[in-house]
Design a protein around this motif. Sequence first.
Motif, PDB file in Angstrom:
ATOM      1  N   UNK A   1       0.816  -1.220   0.000  1.00 45.82           N
ATOM      2  CA  UNK A   1       0.000   0.000   0.000  1.00 45.82           C
ATOM      3  C   UNK A   1       0.850   1.271   0.000  1.00 45.82           C
ATOM      4  N   UNK A   2       2.137   1.148  -0.337  1.00 39.97           N
ATOM      5  CA  UNK A   2       3.025   2.303  -0.385  1.00 39.97           C
ATOM      6  C   UNK A   2       3.363   2.871   0.971  1.00 39.97           C
ATOM      7  N   UNK A   3       3.143   2.125   2.047  1.00 40.83           N
ATOM      8  CA  UNK A   3       3.268   2.711   3.382  1.00 40.83           C
ATOM      9  C   UNK A   3       4.698   2.885   3.849  1.00 40.83           C
ATOM     10  N   UNK A   4       5.583   1.939   3.564  1.00 38.98           N
ATOM     11  CA  UNK A   4       6.905   2.005   4.194  1.00 38.98           C
ATOM     12  C   UNK A   4       7.976   2.455   3.206  1.00 38.98           C
ATOM     13  N   UNK A   5       9.211   2.358   3.633  1.00 44.34           N
ATOM     14  CA  UNK A   5      10.319   3.017   2.941  1.00 44.34           C
ATOM     15  C   UNK A   5      11.023   2.147   1.923  1.00 44.34           C
ATOM     16  N   UNK A   6      10.577   0.909   1.716  1.00 48.14           N
ATOM     17  CA  UNK A   6      11.321   0.021   0.829  1.00 48.14           C
ATOM     18  C   UNK A   6      10.446  -1.151   0.433  1.00 48.14           C
ATOM     19  N   UNK A   7      10.582  -1.624  -0.823  1.00 47.23           N
ATOM     20  CA  UNK A   7       9.808  -2.772  -1.295  1.00 47.23           C
ATOM     21  C   UNK A   7      10.535  -4.039  -0.879  1.00 47.23           C
ATOM     22  N   UNK A   8      10.351  -4.399   0.377  1.00 47.55           N
ATOM     23  CA  UNK A   8      11.086  -5.527   0.962  1.00 47.55           C
ATOM     24  C   UNK A   8      10.184  -6.375   1.835  1.00 47.55           C
ATOM     25  N   UNK A   9       9.499  -7.278   1.250  1.00 44.50           N
ATOM     26  CA  UNK A   9       8.853  -8.361   1.976  1.00 44.50           C
ATOM     27  C   UNK A   9       9.200  -9.629   1.218  1.00 44.50           C
ATOM     28  N   UNK A  10      10.047 -10.487   1.780  1.00 44.84           N
ATOM     29  CA  UNK A  10      10.479 -11.683   1.037  1.00 44.84           C
ATOM     30  C   UNK A  10       9.330 -12.541   0.537  1.00 44.84           C
ATOM     31  N   UNK A  11       8.152 -12.441   1.159  1.00 47.43           N
ATOM     32  CA  UNK A  11       7.001 -13.205   0.696  1.00 47.43           C
ATOM     33  C   UNK A  11       6.420 -12.622  -0.593  1.00 47.43           C
ATOM     34  N   UNK A  12       6.806 -11.389  -0.944  1.00 48.74           N
ATOM     35  CA  UNK A  12       6.299 -10.736  -2.150  1.00 48.74           C
ATOM     36  C   UNK A  12       7.453 -10.513  -3.124  1.00 48.74           C
ATOM     37  N   UNK A  13       8.395  -9.649  -2.755  1.00 47.40           N
ATOM     38  CA  UNK A  13       9.627  -9.415  -3.516  1.00 47.40           C
ATOM     39  C   UNK A  13      10.544  -8.533  -2.685  1.00 47.40           C
ATOM     40  N   UNK A  14      11.810  -8.515  -3.056  1.00 47.52           N
ATOM     41  CA  UNK A  14      12.816  -7.650  -2.431  1.00 47.52           C
ATOM     42  C   UNK A  14      13.520  -6.900  -3.551  1.00 47.52           C
ATOM     43  N   UNK A  15      13.243  -5.602  -3.663  1.00 49.93           N
ATOM     44  CA  UNK A  15      13.849  -4.779  -4.704  1.00 49.93           C
ATOM     45  C   UNK A  15      15.175  -4.231  -4.209  1.00 49.93           C
ATOM     46  N   UNK A  16      16.213  -4.346  -5.056  1.00 52.98           N
ATOM     47  CA  UNK A  16      17.572  -3.992  -4.651  1.00 52.98           C
ATOM     48  C   UNK A  16      18.109  -2.817  -5.452  1.00 52.98           C
ATOM     49  N   UNK A  17      19.039  -2.115  -4.829  1.00 52.67           N
ATOM     50  CA  UNK A  17      19.625  -0.927  -5.431  1.00 52.67           C
ATOM     51  C   UNK A  17      20.636  -1.324  -6.510  1.00 52.67           C
ATOM     52  N   UNK A  18      20.459  -0.861  -7.747  1.00 52.42           N
ATOM     53  CA  UNK A  18      21.392  -1.269  -8.811  1.00 52.42           C
ATOM     54  C   UNK A  18      22.810  -0.758  -8.614  1.00 52.42           C
ATOM     55  N   UNK A  19      23.006   0.238  -7.761  1.00 50.92           N
ATOM     56  CA  UNK A  19      24.366   0.711  -7.481  1.00 50.92           C
ATOM     57  C   UNK A  19      25.132  -0.279  -6.613  1.00 50.92           C
ATOM     58  N   UNK A  20      24.412  -0.944  -5.707  1.00 50.07           N
ATOM     59  CA  UNK A  20      25.007  -1.946  -4.826  1.00 50.07           C
ATOM     60  C   UNK A  20      23.861  -2.804  -4.314  1.00 50.07           C
ATOM     61  N   UNK A  21      23.843  -4.066  -4.690  1.00 46.17           N
ATOM     62  CA  UNK A  21      22.703  -4.938  -4.417  1.00 46.17           C
ATOM     63  C   UNK A  21      22.513  -5.233  -2.940  1.00 46.17           C
TER      64      UNK A  21
END
Length: 505
Positions: free
Chosen positions: A129-149
């Motif tokens: 729902x866009x609530x927190x600061x990062x797309x990180x729930x391993x049950x859904x997906x974990x989005x990583x920074x392309x500068x440093x994973x």
Amino acid sequence: MNLAMSWNEWANLDAIGLADLVRKGQITPQEVAQQAAFAIDALNPAISAVIEVFDDAVHDPMKDGTNPDGAFAGIPFLMKDLGPTVKGRLQEMGSLLMQGNRSSADSFLTSRIRQAGLNIIGRTTTPEFGLCSSAENPAVYVTRNPWNLDYTTCGSSAGTAASVAAGIIPLSHATDGGGSIRIPAGVNGNIGLKPSRGVFSVAPYSSDLMGVVSVQGCHSRTIRDTAAFVDSCRGGAPGEFMPYWLPPEPYSELIRRDPKKLRIAVSHEWGDYQATPHIVAELEGAARFLEALGHHVEWVIPDIDFHAAYRAQTECYIMNFTQTISGLLEQKGLEQPPANLIEPMCIRVWEEGRFYSYRQRAKMQAVFNDTSRRLASFFEDWDIILTPTMALPTPLVGTKEYLTISENPSVYDWFENLWRIFSYTPIANLCGLPGISLPMAELENGLPLGIHALTRQGEDGLLLQLGAQIERALNGKWNHGRRPAVHVTSIDAVQFPAKCVKDSV
């Protein structure tokens, strides 16, 4: 299949540049969409930024009403999986609860995006729902920074930020309820404009004050792309509860001229919220850069009760997200948020917000009003407020204290922890002001650091004009000319051979 151009050529072109090639007949919208799809195939396994590619839109860019005569001439575009709906496409909002949720109609802004000539070819990740600061729930997906994973993209426009930074696509949709355009732009080295209230419509939804705290926008790599996106997609739908306005001239024209000599107030000490010494040093460097461009720069702190303002912002979020979750539960015939389908902090926010009264909402709105008036008075004397985009360095992936999978029992302590790192962006949402993150600085570990500029309501063009002046002074070399470790230019040329496109850069 051969690609339309080399990856170096691709990376050196912005959206307007690609559109120019399409208009010249050197490439087709289908070829451009296919190149973006190849880039997703190659890089997405590392960064997990794109949830889904719409293969039919890749193969037939005009099938859903993309306007080939629009400013962007049919080039591909990714939509954040939150906010405007896309007819016939899934919108799952980063939540297990919403898996399989399919939209029945285009939102008003989606229709504007299509009219601008953007071909929506997929959707990007977002936290629940866009609530927190990062797309990180391993049950859904974990989005990583392309500068440093090892590091997060921050959020909530997480997948958009990673996709643009990695060179997959030059322009992508984003939303901002407290910094969700600007924070990931700063963390990933992109340009992120949060527009004023009254620029982009969210019709047919959220026609009230709490809804317009969150606004729509984009990530880009050039100022002219952002200017063209705003020019092409702005405007209100029938029945808006507030006026939507147009500037005296298109931003795409305005940015060709340098701004007048500006009065720029620089600060990082907002109440108890303060940046680290290194981030302060980077802010000082940006201030000197602007001074060298001829602007008047001075260290000044706005006279605002920041803790009261952010407490009111917290209460606004709690009420807003409680309404959102309650509405979704009602649609599904549920009385309680299922613990196996909704993340723990989202459940706690829902539980807290159920007991809010209209009196509390009225007090929250009074703080919004007082803060807005004070900041507007400040802008009688100053044109720009310059801050870092964040007060603390980019977190590592898995830093749960900022996530909605956090075990923090206190909703209020969890939000206060967010304000300590994201100290400078939420004030723009509260007051309806425009803010922009520009990729001018870097952290000690080499990750990008955005420099954040705020101005008075309705002066979005001034931020873009200043950004364009900086871009020219840097010869277009944002991020000191560096590129992320995970980037399209690292794609194996043997795996994806390219045909030559003349005069493409």
